[in-house]
Write a protein that holds these residues in place. Structure first.
Motif, mmCIF file in Angstrom:
data_model
loop_
_atom_site.group_PDB
_atom_site.id
_atom_site.type_symbol
_atom_site.label_atom_id
_atom_site.label_comp_id
_atom_site.label_asym_id
_atom_site.label_seq_id
_atom_site.Cartn_x
_atom_site.Cartn_y
_atom_site.Cartn_z
ATOM 1 N N ILE A 191 -1.518 -11.159 -4.427
ATOM 2 C CA ILE A 191 -0.543 -10.077 -4.323
ATOM 3 C C ILE A 191 -1.285 -8.826 -4.765
ATOM 4 O O ILE A 191 -1.591 -8.666 -5.948
ATOM 5 C CB ILE A 191 0.693 -10.324 -5.204
ATOM 6 N N ALA A 192 -1.588 -7.961 -3.813
ATOM 7 C CA ALA A 192 -2.498 -6.851 -4.091
ATOM 8 C C ALA A 192 -1.854 -5.522 -3.733
ATOM 9 O O ALA A 192 -0.873 -5.451 -2.996
ATOM 10 C CB ALA A 192 -3.799 -7.036 -3.303
ATOM 11 N N THR A 193 -2.453 -4.450 -4.291
ATOM 12 C CA THR A 193 -2.030 -3.095 -3.936
ATOM 13 C C THR A 193 -3.253 -2.268 -3.572
ATOM 14 O O THR A 193 -4.383 -2.576 -3.977
ATOM 15 C CB THR A 193 -1.296 -2.394 -5.102
ATOM 16 N N SER A 194 -3.016 -1.238 -2.773
ATOM 17 C CA SER A 194 -4.068 -0.257 -2.494
ATOM 18 C C SER A 194 -3.391 1.051 -2.129
ATOM 19 O O SER A 194 -2.201 1.089 -1.818
ATOM 20 C CB SER A 194 -4.986 -0.720 -1.352
ATOM 21 N N GLN A 195 -4.162 2.120 -2.164
ATOM 22 C CA GLN A 195 -3.586 3.434 -1.895
ATOM 23 C C GLN A 195 -3.377 3.672 -0.411
ATOM 24 O O GLN A 195 -2.599 4.555 -0.032
ATOM 25 C CB GLN A 195 -4.474 4.516 -2.506
ATOM 26 N N TYR A 208 0.827 -1.205 0.000
ATOM 27 C CA TYR A 208 0.000 0.000 0.000
ATOM 28 C C TYR A 208 0.862 1.255 0.000
ATOM 29 O O TYR A 208 1.975 1.283 0.536
ATOM 30 C CB TYR A 208 -0.964 0.010 1.189
ATOM 31 N N GLY A 209 0.342 2.274 -0.627
ATOM 32 C CA GLY A 209 1.033 3.558 -0.702
ATOM 33 C C GLY A 209 0.189 4.535 -1.492
ATOM 34 O O GLY A 209 -0.679 4.143 -2.276
ATOM 35 N N GLY A 221 -6.102 -9.420 9.354
ATOM 36 C CA GLY A 221 -4.977 -10.310 9.621
ATOM 37 C C GLY A 221 -4.652 -11.270 8.500
ATOM 38 O O GLY A 221 -3.833 -12.182 8.678
ATOM 39 N N PHE A 222 -5.271 -11.096 7.345
ATOM 40 C CA PHE A 222 -5.093 -12.039 6.235
ATOM 41 C C PHE A 222 -3.823 -11.755 5.435
ATOM 42 O O PHE A 222 -3.130 -12.675 4.999
ATOM 43 C CB PHE A 222 -6.319 -11.947 5.322
ATOM 44 N N PHE A 223 -3.501 -10.472 5.228
ATOM 45 C CA PHE A 223 -2.393 -10.073 4.352
ATOM 46 C C PHE A 223 -1.138 -9.724 5.146
ATOM 47 O O PHE A 223 -1.226 -9.188 6.253
ATOM 48 C CB PHE A 223 -2.780 -8.849 3.512
ATOM 49 N N HIS A 224 -0.013 -10.006 4.534
ATOM 50 C CA HIS A 224 1.248 -9.428 4.996
ATOM 51 C C HIS A 224 1.303 -8.021 4.408
ATOM 52 O O HIS A 224 1.421 -7.857 3.187
ATOM 53 C CB HIS A 224 2.428 -10.270 4.513
ATOM 54 N N GLN A 225 1.202 -7.014 5.258
ATOM 55 C CA GLN A 225 1.047 -5.633 4.791
ATOM 56 C C GLN A 225 2.413 -4.948 4.684
ATOM 57 O O GLN A 225 3.173 -4.909 5.640
ATOM 58 C CB GLN A 225 0.146 -4.858 5.758
ATOM 59 N N ILE A 226 2.700 -4.412 3.498
ATOM 60 C CA ILE A 226 3.991 -3.775 3.247
ATOM 61 C C ILE A 226 3.759 -2.371 2.703
ATOM 62 O O ILE A 226 3.157 -2.205 1.640
ATOM 63 C CB ILE A 226 4.830 -4.567 2.224
ATOM 64 N N PRO A 227 4.217 -1.326 3.425
ATOM 65 C CA PRO A 227 4.067 0.034 2.877
ATOM 66 C C PRO A 227 5.096 0.291 1.773
ATOM 67 O O PRO A 227 6.260 -0.086 1.896
ATOM 68 C CB PRO A 227 4.343 0.923 4.097
ATOM 69 N N LEU A 228 4.653 0.888 0.690
ATOM 70 C CA LEU A 228 5.566 1.314 -0.375
ATOM 71 C C LEU A 228 5.923 2.764 -0.076
ATOM 72 O O LEU A 228 5.135 3.673 -0.277
ATOM 73 C CB LEU A 228 4.903 1.185 -1.746
ATOM 74 N N LYS A 229 7.122 2.954 0.441
ATOM 75 C CA LYS A 229 7.511 4.270 0.924
ATOM 76 C C LYS A 229 7.935 5.181 -0.222
ATOM 77 O O LYS A 229 8.338 4.709 -1.282
ATOM 78 C CB LYS A 229 8.639 4.129 1.942
ATOM 79 N N PRO A 230 7.873 6.502 -0.001
ATOM 80 C CA PRO A 230 8.323 7.438 -1.047
ATOM 81 C C PRO A 230 9.791 7.210 -1.386
ATOM 82 O O PRO A 230 10.568 6.704 -0.574
ATOM 83 C CB PRO A 230 8.113 8.818 -0.395
ATOM 84 N N LEU A 231 10.153 7.583 -2.599
ATOM 85 C CA LEU A 231 11.548 7.493 -2.998
ATOM 86 C C LEU A 231 12.390 8.432 -2.140
ATOM 87 O O LEU A 231 11.977 9.550 -1.845
ATOM 88 C CB LEU A 231 11.709 7.874 -4.465
ATOM 89 N N SER A 232 13.549 7.978 -1.756
ATOM 90 C CA SER A 232 14.486 8.851 -1.054
ATOM 91 C C SER A 232 15.148 9.790 -2.056
ATOM 92 O O SER A 232 14.996 9.626 -3.278
ATOM 93 C CB SER A 232 15.561 8.019 -0.352
ATOM 94 N N LEU A 233 15.896 10.745 -1.541
ATOM 95 C CA LEU A 233 16.605 11.667 -2.426
ATOM 96 C C LEU A 233 17.578 10.913 -3.327
ATOM 97 O O LEU A 233 17.651 11.175 -4.533
ATOM 98 C CB LEU A 233 17.355 12.711 -1.598
ATOM 99 N N SER A 234 18.311 9.950 -2.778
ATOM 100 C CA SER A 234 19.254 9.196 -3.607
ATOM 101 C C SER A 234 18.519 8.350 -4.633
ATOM 102 O O SER A 234 18.986 8.174 -5.762
ATOM 103 C CB SER A 234 20.152 8.313 -2.730
ATOM 104 N N ASP A 235 17.339 7.811 -4.256
ATOM 105 C CA ASP A 235 16.525 7.065 -5.230
ATOM 106 C C ASP A 235 16.086 7.975 -6.374
ATOM 107 O O ASP A 235 16.125 7.584 -7.548
ATOM 108 C CB ASP A 235 15.280 6.490 -4.557
ATOM 109 N N ALA A 236 15.649 9.183 -6.015
ATOM 110 C CA ALA A 236 15.201 10.133 -7.036
ATOM 111 C C ALA A 236 16.338 10.492 -7.979
ATOM 112 O O ALA A 236 16.153 10.544 -9.205
ATOM 113 C CB ALA A 236 14.652 11.396 -6.369
#
Length: 873
Positions: A197-201, A68-69, A216-231
């Motif tokens: 394998i799902a996504t949501s905002q 999610y993100g 409790g069904f999903f393993h929840q993983i936040p999609l974090k913003p890009l860092s400055l070095s990533d950008a």
């Protein structure tokens, strides 16, 4: 795509027209190879999800993942790339099949969902699944369709796993309703043939509320913003893929990095914004850029307006305030602007953070909030005004005012011209956003102790401001903190180009050149600094230090005395004067200087170490040991101090303790040479010959050889401790074999290991750097030496001084000479040393100087020195 375009490489396609091939809102339409080429920052996460899928396919476990993100964060790019990796993993393809659901298709029932899954399988695996069979099945009742499709899927995936890729899972669950969700949960639990394998905002009630089916069904993983070095990496990769070498080079310059930093502040790490803006930074015509940017804002507006309707009036006011006000704001400022109670604001901003509208950062005890989706600001601006402030700010970031002035007459369309004019006018009244950001980041880096980042931050600021003071500061931090002397010199050159009369910059440039061993250039810089400021203490100190390195000790002392005349409390100058006196053999005077240095800087490990060295040479072993222990107290990781302490303990006959010190030195610097060679000596002294020779082998094989060992001590130990001629011959043979092999295999240089202190200036700084040492930096300057075998031959000659002729017979000495001759007689490096060694042993037997008369005068001088005899009258 026609056949000719299919033959183009990925980079050629992108260069052909990025509007056609990089889809901003539908990455699944983009060539997967291009998605791979511009993928940054999420590789560990992607590998994590792939591993969960592989485990689901092979172990019997079933992993369901929700990523999610916020909108535009890169979820679709991630999903498209995940699909690409899965279908191209030939090993995994044998155990999984994929149903990738179209995110824009609405599903309101379980039967529709199963049909969508089966249609996707028909699309991707047409030989395994029949569209005709499915169409025929649709004539049955919904209940029958669900039953038949369930049976077929369970049978088909009895020995493999179905991977269902679902985007916008929140919308799917909302449309399915509670009953549909219960049916899906029951199916997946009773027949675990599939992993979702799902996504949501954002996280939503269906997965966070304990009363909901999928809690409790999903393993929840936040999609974090890009860092400055990533950008930075993303924009560089896009430019690389487009074949734009000039842009790649520019993005890696301080000016380029500074612009990316400002863009990052605008984009807030939003992946989609960078994809859109990448066109802006690479296109030649602004006319081709404004329309897509406006279209993006227009497309997003309905979505964000709808999101604002989901929240309470006060929450909506807070979000609208942050849309208007760029940057972070604390609850107190929000409450003041909205004229409401601060406690109410505090509660609401925390709720907004929980539901994904805001994100927070801590500064001391205060919490500051900003929009988690910067594109919400863009959509708000569409509603509020005709021109988008984000686009205006981008133009200000990317084009300098002088460039903007030229763009005003470039003949753009009316809309584009309006943006250029607005950016120009804003630049006349509002400070450069890059400078403001960099000043804030410099303050944060300093407060948080991120000292190694200060150099590049000052370099970016200097590139934006072109102020000599900023270039000077960048050079200072590169030299003093990062030990990147070459980049420091570049920065000082930039500063001096603007202000060539800055004595401190000339001095600091000289210090950096000195650290690189470029002594003549450094001397010129110190002279230039003193020409501009004859009372410049650090320049006098550095000039004296440099002259000492060049063995011009008399001149060195004159300079150091000058420095001390202007600043008698300068610990660095006292330290360097002590080194010069020590190099002249004036150890008592050197000790006085080291004591003065310690008086003004009592916790400097280098001074304690060098004081210990002078005491060691004078034979004051216990005092020297105290100094080494003091040095270690102030710097536990100084490899040279541990080595020196080991040498002293060896001299005191405390061999085990010496070994411990050498091992500590080696542990701190595995490539260090001194301790590796020196540890052989106590081993030899303890009759552990095999381990001692192995230590020498390790020294040659693992070290960057800058010190080939105390070979005169090695010869002395072998001679003194060998019990018979057989042992003597064997040990001499082994020693010479080691050095001969090293001489044949490698070439070496020996640095001058005396620690130097360089004085650098940090003036006109405008900030407090009291936590940094302004006066010191270490340097090792190299000079050529002979090869290891020549060094061993010299050691043989020097070992004469360690022979106690009163305790050995002439026969023993003659057998020693014979053992050496039998191994080295044919080695050219030993020709002269061996001949002098023969004469030396004759003298030790006879004690008659007449033994030396056959030698020429230079040879007699060398031999007399080796024997410890006074010079000839």
């Amino acid at each position: 795509m026609n056949e000719s375009s299919k033959k183009l490489s990925a980079s050629d396609q992108l260069r052909f027209t990025d509007e056609k091939f990089i889809w901003r809102f539908s990455p699944n339409q983009t060539d997967p190879e291009l998605l791979e080429a511009i993928f940054v920052g999420r590789e560990p996460l992607l590998q994590n999800v792939l591993e969960k899928i592989a485990d689901s396919a092979t172990s019997g476990a079933t992993h369901h993942v929700l990523i999610y993100g916020p909108r535009g964060i890169g979820k679709s790019h991630f999903t498209a790339l995940l699909h690409h990796r899965l279908v191209n993993d030939h090993k995994l393809c044998e155990s999984v099949q994929i149903a990738w659901l179209n995110e824009d298709e609405t599903t309101t029932s379980m039967v529709q969902l199963l049909v969508r899954i089966y249609r996707s399988l028909c699309k991707w695996y047409p030989t395994d699944y029949s569209v005709k069979w499915l169409d025929a099945l649709l004539d049955q009742s919904p209940e029958e369709i669900v039953a038949v499709l369930t049976r077929r899927l369970v049978v088909r995936f009895e020995k493999r796993k179905l991977v269902i890729l679902v985007e916008n899972l929140n919308l799917l669950f909302e449309n399915l309703g509670t009953d549909g969700q219960h049916q899906l949960r029951t199916l997946l639990q009773e027949h675990p043939f599939a992993c979702l394998i799902a996504t949501s905002q954002q996280l939503f009630k269906a997965v966070t509320d304990r009363s909901e089916p999928f809690f409790g069904f999903f393993h929840q993983i936040p999609l974090k913003p890009l860092s400055l070095s990533d950008a930075q990496q993303l924009l560089v990769k896009i430019a690389e893929t487009k074949g734009q070498a000039d842009l790649v080079q520019f993005l890696n310059t301080p000016d380029g990095r500074g612009r990316v930093r400002a863009i990052h502040d605008l984009a807030g790490g939003n992946h989609r914004v960078y994809i859109v803006l990448s066109g802006f930074v690479t296109r030649e015509s602004l006319d081709q850029l404004v329309a897509p940017f406006q279209k993006m804002a227009d497309d997003l507006t309905p979505y964000y307006q709808e999101r604002l309707r989901w929240i309470s009036p006060l929450q909506r006011q807070i979000v609208e305030l942050l849309c208007r006000q760029h940057g972070t704001v604390n609850p107190k400022e929000i409450a003041r602007s909205l004229l409401v109670d601060q406690r109410s604001v505090g509660k609401q901003v925390r709720i907004l953070e929980e539901i994904g509208y805001l994100m927070s950062t801590k500064r001391g005890r205060e919490t500051f909030y900003e929009l988690s989706e910067p594109l919400m600001r863009l959509a708000y601006e569409v509603k509020e005004q005709s021109l988008l402030l984000m686009l205006i700010e981008f133009l200000r970031i990317w084009y300098r005012p002088d460039e903007m002035l030229k763009l005003r007459t470039a003949g753009f369309s009316r809309t584009t011209q309006a943006y250029v004019d607005a950016a120009w006018e804003r630049s006349q009244t509002t400070p450069d956003p890059r400078l403001k950001l960099l000043q804030e980041e410099l303050a944060r880096a300093k407060a948080e102790g991120r000292s190694h980042e200060l150099a590049t931050l000052w370099e970016e600021k200097a590139a934006a401001s072109n102020e000599p003071r900023d270039w000077f500061k960048a050079g200072y931090y590169f030299n003093e903190i990062n030990n990147d002397h070459a980049r420091a010199i570049d920065c000082y050159d930039q500063s001096l180009q603007i202000n060539p009369k800055n004595a401190c910059a000339w001095n600091n440039k000289g210090s950096s050149l000195f650290s690189l061993g470029r002594c003549e250039e450094a001397l010129t810089c110190f002279d230039k600094s003193l020409e501009l400021d004859p009372r410049h203490v650090n320049a006098w100190n550095n000039r004296g230090n440099l002259l000492s390195t060049l063995h011009r000790y008399g001149e060195s002392l004159i300079c150091l005395d000058k420095a001390l005349a202007f600043d008698s409390r300068n610990a660095s100058a006292w330290f360097n004067k002590g080194n010069s006196l020590s190099n002249l053999g004036r150890y008592e005077e050197a000790l006085n200087c080291y004591d003065k240095a310690i008086e003004f800087d009592p916790e400097d490990a280098n001074t304690w170490n060098n004081k210990g060295g002078s005491l060691f040479i004078l034979g004051n072993y216990e005092e020297a040991l105290t100094c080494y222990e003091k040095a270690i107290e102030f710097d536990l990781e100084d490899t040279y101090v541990w080595n020196n302490k080991g040498s002293l303990l060896y001299s005191l006959g405390r061999y085990e303790e010496a070994l411990n010190c050498y091992d500590k030195s080696i542990g701190l610097d595995p490539k260090g040479t001194y301790a590796r060679f020196n540890r052989s000596e106590p081993l030899f002294a303890m009759q552990q010959w095999d381990e001692g020779f192995q230590s020498l082998r390790n020294a040659f094989s693992q070290s960057q050889l800058d010190y080939p060992g105390d070979t005169d001590t090695m010869f002395s130990l072998i001679f003194r401790l060998s019990e018979d001629n057989t042992q003597l011959q064997s040990r001499i043979n082994t020693l010479v074999d080691l050095y001969q092999r090293a001489a044949e295999e490698q070439g070496y240089r020996r640095p001058d290991q005396v620690t130097k202190r360089l004085g650098t200036d940090n003036v006109n700084a405008g900030d407090d750097i009291s936590s940094l040492d302004k006066h010191k930096a270490e340097s090792s300057l190299g000079q050529p030496i002979v090869n290891p075998l020549s060094h061993l031959a010299d050691g043989l000659l020097k070992s004469l001084a360690k022979i106690d002729a009163d305790r050995v017979t002439s026969a023993v000495l003659e057998s020693y000479v014979a053992a050496v001759e039998s191994r080295v007689a044919n080695l050219p490096e030993f020709e002269i040393p061996l001949r002098l060694f023969r004469y030396g042993t004759r003298y030790l037997i006879s004690r008659k100087e007449s033994e030396l008369v056959e030698l020429i005068q230079p040879e007699r001088r060398i031999l007399r020195q080796a024997l410890g005899l006074p010079e000839e009258g």
